[in-house]
Design a protein around this motif. Structure first.
Motif, mmCIF file in Angstrom:
data_model
loop_
_atom_site.group_PDB
_atom_site.id
_atom_site.type_symbol
_atom_site.label_atom_id
_atom_site.label_comp_id
_atom_site.label_asym_id
_atom_site.label_seq_id
_atom_site.Cartn_x
_atom_site.Cartn_y
_atom_site.Cartn_z
ATOM 1 N N PRO A 355 -11.251 3.895 -0.650
ATOM 2 C CA PRO A 355 -11.368 4.262 0.767
ATOM 3 C C PRO A 355 -12.327 3.326 1.496
ATOM 4 O O PRO A 355 -13.315 2.874 0.915
ATOM 5 N N GLN A 356 -12.016 3.071 2.749
ATOM 6 C CA GLN A 356 -12.935 2.297 3.583
ATOM 7 C C GLN A 356 -14.273 3.042 3.575
ATOM 8 O O GLN A 356 -14.297 4.270 3.689
ATOM 9 N N THR A 357 -15.345 2.298 3.456
ATOM 10 C CA THR A 357 -16.656 2.929 3.296
ATOM 11 C C THR A 357 -16.953 3.895 4.438
ATOM 12 O O THR A 357 -17.411 5.017 4.226
ATOM 13 N N ARG A 358 -16.637 3.471 5.655
ATOM 14 C CA ARG A 358 -16.938 4.366 6.780
ATOM 15 C C ARG A 358 -16.083 5.621 6.736
ATOM 16 O O ARG A 358 -16.547 6.706 7.072
ATOM 17 N N ASN A 359 -14.835 5.481 6.297
ATOM 18 C CA ASN A 359 -13.986 6.671 6.205
ATOM 19 C C ASN A 359 -14.510 7.618 5.140
ATOM 20 O O ASN A 359 -14.558 8.836 5.328
ATOM 21 N N TYR A 360 -14.873 7.028 4.012
ATOM 22 C CA TYR A 360 -15.352 7.817 2.878
ATOM 23 C C TYR A 360 -16.574 8.638 3.304
ATOM 24 O O TYR A 360 -16.641 9.851 3.069
ATOM 25 N N TRP A 483 -16.431 -0.518 13.638
ATOM 26 C CA TRP A 483 -15.617 0.701 13.450
ATOM 27 C C TRP A 483 -14.150 0.401 13.779
ATOM 28 O O TRP A 483 -13.232 0.939 13.169
ATOM 29 N N CYS A 484 -13.972 -0.464 14.774
ATOM 30 C CA CYS A 484 -12.618 -0.806 15.199
ATOM 31 C C CYS A 484 -12.091 -1.940 14.315
ATOM 32 O O CYS A 484 -12.398 -3.103 14.534
ATOM 33 N N ASP A 485 -11.300 -1.574 13.326
ATOM 34 C CA ASP A 485 -10.768 -2.560 12.369
ATOM 35 C C ASP A 485 -10.109 -3.757 13.042
ATOM 36 O O ASP A 485 -10.360 -4.896 12.664
ATOM 37 N N ALA A 631 -2.437 3.378 19.010
ATOM 38 C CA ALA A 631 -3.598 3.141 18.135
ATOM 39 C C ALA A 631 -4.829 2.670 18.913
ATOM 40 O O ALA A 631 -5.127 3.193 19.990
ATOM 41 N N GLU A 632 -5.513 1.666 18.377
ATOM 42 C CA GLU A 632 -6.786 1.279 19.000
ATOM 43 C C GLU A 632 -6.589 0.631 20.364
ATOM 44 O O GLU A 632 -7.544 0.476 21.111
ATOM 45 N N ASN A 633 -5.371 0.239 20.702
ATOM 46 C CA ASN A 633 -5.154 -0.383 22.005
ATOM 47 C C ASN A 633 -4.902 0.660 23.100
ATOM 48 O O ASN A 633 -3.816 0.747 23.668
HETATM 49 O O1 CEZ Z 1 -7.212 2.653 10.515
HETATM 50 C C1 CEZ Z 1 -8.368 3.328 10.954
HETATM 51 C C2 CEZ Z 1 -9.407 3.090 9.907
HETATM 52 O O2 CEZ Z 1 -9.014 3.773 8.723
HETATM 53 O O3 CEZ Z 1 -8.795 2.824 12.205
HETATM 54 C C3 CEZ Z 1 -10.092 3.134 12.665
HETATM 55 C C4 CEZ Z 1 -11.140 2.815 11.618
HETATM 56 O O4 CEZ Z 1 -12.424 3.198 12.030
HETATM 57 C C5 CEZ Z 1 -10.792 3.498 10.315
HETATM 58 O O5 CEZ Z 1 -11.733 3.161 9.344
HETATM 59 C C6 CEZ Z 1 -10.331 2.378 13.926
HETATM 60 O O6 CEZ Z 1 -10.008 1.056 13.769
HETATM 61 O O7 CEZ Z 1 -4.873 -1.627 12.505
HETATM 62 C C7 CEZ Z 1 -5.663 -1.192 11.674
HETATM 63 O O8 CEZ Z 1 -6.048 -1.830 10.702
HETATM 64 C C8 CEZ Z 1 -6.196 0.191 11.897
HETATM 65 O O9 CEZ Z 1 -7.435 0.232 11.332
HETATM 66 C C9 CEZ Z 1 -5.340 1.306 11.319
HETATM 67 O O10 CEZ Z 1 -4.939 0.982 10.028
HETATM 68 C C10 CEZ Z 1 -6.042 2.662 11.315
HETATM 69 C C11 CEZ Z 1 -4.985 3.645 10.885
HETATM 70 O O11 CEZ Z 1 -4.414 4.090 12.053
HETATM 71 C C12 CEZ Z 1 -5.462 4.761 10.035
HETATM 72 O O12 CEZ Z 1 -4.615 5.850 10.098
#
Ligand code: CEZ
Length: 821
Positions: A355-360, A483-485, A631-633
């Protein structure tokens, strides 16, 4: 069971809130629910499409293209039709030839009655069509990767019926090297076999333990079967397969063809008569394993025992809060579904081995409220993988063979932040300060091997690492993401900084300072407070844009997330964390709250950024390539919304926090449910945003059930909304109930004691009054808390704040979707 076409409600909660039912397969076609156990996850949608993964120990599929990358669960928001076969039951009237299917796919006949019923330990469909009642129920056992299916057909009409029932469980493409399927009378079912494709010799040895078979086992022997997909589906296809148009299935094998599992039962049912058929569907390594699963589960008693064991498993995930409020839907959600989702994340770690450390750490923060000993070991495990310089790896390895994969190979800079956030929450909940003295065995090879350090020391090192990972302006480097991957190109050349991470660092250091102070480490406490203040002022100097905080500064020195940006003009996270870190003064708070309301809020919650990017920005990264509003956008990314909600509670913006929290839950009105397509049985990771760009699509759920949101919202309810929060040796009572609630009742388990709390509004007087077992407390704090005791609290709240209520109403009006009005 309600009429699918009548005026009955679309979604209903059972009286006790433990079941949620949907009465149409078409109104919310991607509405889904999930079941999991220690080995697998199954997400099904209301129409019968299914995505399932099991762990071996890496995630793998056993039906539908298993050798496609099984990294993450595929986007279930996208229609399942083309790519996600399911579990189907065709029903043919032998006299008239009329055909329908359960649950709804693949024939898509609208049944007279339909119900998709979701429970915490089972999912079932009940339908009534052409005089036949069909029930399909799915359960999982606790410890094996296998689906337990029970199908009951009942003649509900006045005359005898001759029916053929065909359970159809497509397996899909398995392997380009080797795939087949055949009926195995000795095992009692269809067994499909494959060899996971590979090219490297090393993989031959690695793959030997893989479960390369998929089976459909029956309890009752069928009259006929078919194991080749092309033969069963034929020219008629999935909707009207050739197989069911013939009197009997042909009994064929699949020999280097796409295998499938179709069975046929010819049933004669007298009026009122019913037949129950049981099946097992799942992956296996060999015949022996298949045989063992059959022996263990495939009978009425086997199913009943599995259901009992599963309930016991779920009981370990029981939440610490039971509520009764004026909001029935919230009650059902908080009492059943939310703790269940938190437990899912915390117990099986999203079914990943790294798991991603922050998620964990955030998932385990949620677990602190449910099964704290699990959260405790997770912290120790995390620290055992800390690097010599104090930083944390991008993912935490959970098994000896696990490797950092995919996103965990991309360097992110925020992981240490979650350590003190986790600990602050964990310690408040448990009072387990001994954890800080626990010795950590560092696993990493090299000079640190065998080194023993205390948790306190390790976390201090992590905080020092964070404080040092800043540029000459005093802002935190972003590397290839925080936080924003997908914000991967702001700082990939080594100079870019993150506004959010700077604020999050300040907040993390402040929390750690509190813990230091509590431990009488006054020197370090003072140091971290000073560092936090230094960071806050650096953020104010470089990133305050007049009405809100900017998101960061790119490698080339461009500040972004500011008024001059046409896209990505304002981001939610810096605002939330400026409230948490204390960077925002009162005047700034007023401005940023207003900016968020005007630019980010929607009826489905606040968007993470706006306007959504419509094209690549090479100094921001791949987040700008995601579809606008997804998603993040610029979606309503619930995890970010949860941060904002939490931050609002910490500054006492109760009604605003409540309004946004409530917006996260779908329903109860039909229009909202249909727009989101989401059942209130889990919080999805996002709802579509881009509210001003694509309003017609806004609100639609991603159906993705992996999200840090669950832990944060659970925390918001327990500690903030109901205000029952651990402090030192005790429990502090500081509720922030929505001002229009006249009363609420809560039962809170806390450190082996039970608090039975009755909240009431006072008519006069504006301070909070707390009575414990009849006696008024001088301070709203019960300390120490006696284990085993039941406390009866009566909490009298000041009268509702009318001005806040007015704020809520005004907000609701400014965010009306023109396309929904
Ligand atoms: O993943 C999540 C991550 O598991 O997105 C969050 C991040 O904080 C979490 O750790 C915000 O970025 O495009 C990507 O790589 C995104 O990172 C996605 O994979 C996203 C998924 O929607 C998880 O369900």
């Amino acid at each position: 069971m309600k009429n699918a076409t009548g005026n009955s409600p679309l979604v209903t909660n059972s009286e006790d809130g433990a079941r949620c039912e949907l009465t149409s397969p078409t109104a919310m076609p991607t509405a889904s629910a999930f079941l999991w156990n220690r080995r697998m996850l199954v997400q099904v949608n209301c129409r019968g499409f299914v995505v399932a993964r099991h762990m071996q120990p890496e995630p793998a599929a056993y039906a539908h293209a298993p050798n496609l990358e099984a990294k993450t669960f595929m986007q279930p928001e996208q229609p399942f039709y083309a790519h996600h076969p399911g579990r189907f039951l065709y029903v043919k009237d032998e006299d008239s030839g009329a055909l329908f299917s359960a649950p709804y796919e693949p024939v898509r006949t609208s049944a007279d009655q339909f119900c998709f019923s979701v429970g915490s330990g089972d999912i079932n469909w009940r339908l009534h069509h052409a005089g036949v009642d069909v029930t399909m129920t799915l359960r999982l056992p606790v410890d094996d990767a296998v689906e337990l299916w029970e199908c009951t057909l009942r003649n509900d009409g006045p005359r005898p019926r001759r029916i053929s029932a065909y359970p159809y469980f497509p397996v899909g493409y398995m392997s380009w090297m080797n795939q087949s399927g055949e009926y195995r009378a000795d095992l009692g079912g269809i067994v499909c076999s494959s060899i996971t494709p590979y090219q490297k010799v090393d993989d031959y040895f690695k793959n030997q333990h893989l479960k390369d078979k998929t089976f459909l086992l029956h309890e009752t022997a069928p009259d006929a079967w078919e194991a080749a997909q092309s033969v069963f589906e034929g020219e008629g296809g999935l909707h009207n397969p050739d197989g069911v148009r013939q009197p009997l299935l042909g009994g064929g094998d699949a020999r280097y063809q796409v295998p499938t599992a179709a069975l046929q039962y010819q049933l004669q049912l007298a009026p009122g008569e019913e037949r129950t058929l049981r099946f097992l569907f799942g992956p296996a390594r060999d015949d022996e394993e298949i045989f063992a699963l059959r022996e263990r589960y495939l009978s009425a008693t086997g199913f009943a025992a599995a259901a009992r064991e599963y309930q016991e498993y779920l009981a370990q995930g029981r939440g610490c809060l039971q509520i009764e409020t004026p909001d029935r839907e919230l009650d059902a959600f908080a009492n059943h579904w939310l703790p269940r989702q938190v437990f899912y994340h915390g117990d099986v770690n999203r079914l990943t081995t790294d798991p991603q450390t922050r998620n964990y750490l955030q998932d385990q923060l949620g677990m602190a409220y449910i099964r704290p000993q699990t959260a405790r070991s997770a912290l120790l495990r995390t620290l055992s993988q800390q690097k010599p310089d104090g930083s944390l790896p991008d993912g935490i390895l959970l098994s000896p063979d696990a490797e950092l994969k995919y996103i965990n190979q991309v360097p992110h800079t925020d992981h240490c932040v979650w350590l003190s956030i986790f600990l602050h929450g964990y310690l408040a909940e448990t009072g387990d300060y001994t954890l800080l003295d626990e010795r950590v065995i560092t696993e990493s090879a090299g000079e640190m091997e065998g080194d023993e350090r205390s948790v306190f020391h390790c976390v201090s090192c992590a905080m020092d690492w964070l404080a040092a990972a800043r540029d000459e302006r005093g802002l935190s480097y972003i590397g290839q993401g925080d936080w924003c991957d997908p914000m991967n190109m702001v700082g990939y050349r080594g100079r870019g900084v993150s506004g959010w991470l700077s604020l999050a660092t300040a907040y993390a250091l402040k929390l750690w300072a509190e813990i230091c102070r509590q431990q009488n480490q006054l020197g370090p406490a003072e140091k971290y407070v000073r560092l936090a203040a230094e960071i806050n002022s650096a953020v104010n100097r470089h990133l305050w844009d007049g009405d809100w905080f900017a998101r960061g500064i790119t490698d080339d020195g461009t500040v972004f997330g500011v008024r001059d940006d046409h896209e990505g003009r304002i981001f939610l996270n810096p605002q939330s964390w400026a409230l948490l870190s204390g960077a925002a003064d009162d005047n700034q708070k007023t401005h940023l709250l207003r900016a968020v309301k005007q630019q980010l809020e929607t009826p489905f919650g606040p968007m993470m950024l706006a306007p959504a990017y419509t094209g690549m920005r090479e100094d921001v990264g791949r987040v700008t390539q995601k579809f606008p509003g997804s998603a993040e956008n610029g979606s309503v990314y619930n995890h970010a919304a949860a941060f904002y909600i939490y931050s609002l509670f910490t500054i006492g913006e109760s009604d605003r926090a409540w309004r946004l929290l409530r917006q996260m839950l779908p329903g109860p009105d039909r229009e909202d449910l249909v727009q989101r397509g989401q059942l209130p049985v889990f919080i999805p990771n996002y709802y579509r945003g881009a509210w001003h760009q694509y309003p017609a699509h806004a609100g639609r759920s991603s159906q993705l059930l992996h999200t840090g949101t669950a832990a944060w919202i659970y925390r918001c309810l327990i500690e903030e909304l109901f205000g029952l929060k651990g402090e030192g040796e005790g429990l502090r009572i500081s509720p922030q109930l929505p001002s229009h609630w006249p009363q609420a009742r809560v039962q809170r388990r806390f450190r082996s004691a039970v608090f039975d709390v009755q909240f009431e509004r006072r008519v006069h007087g504006d301070e909070l009054q707390v009575y414990a077992d009849g006696e008024q407390l001088a301070e709203p704090l019960i300390s120490p808390v006696e284990a085993g005791r039941v406390y009866h609290l009566r909490v009298l709240l000041p009268p509702g704040d009318i001005s806040q209520l007015a704020e809520s109403l005004e907000d609701a009006n400014t965010t009306q979707n023109p396309h929904l009005a």
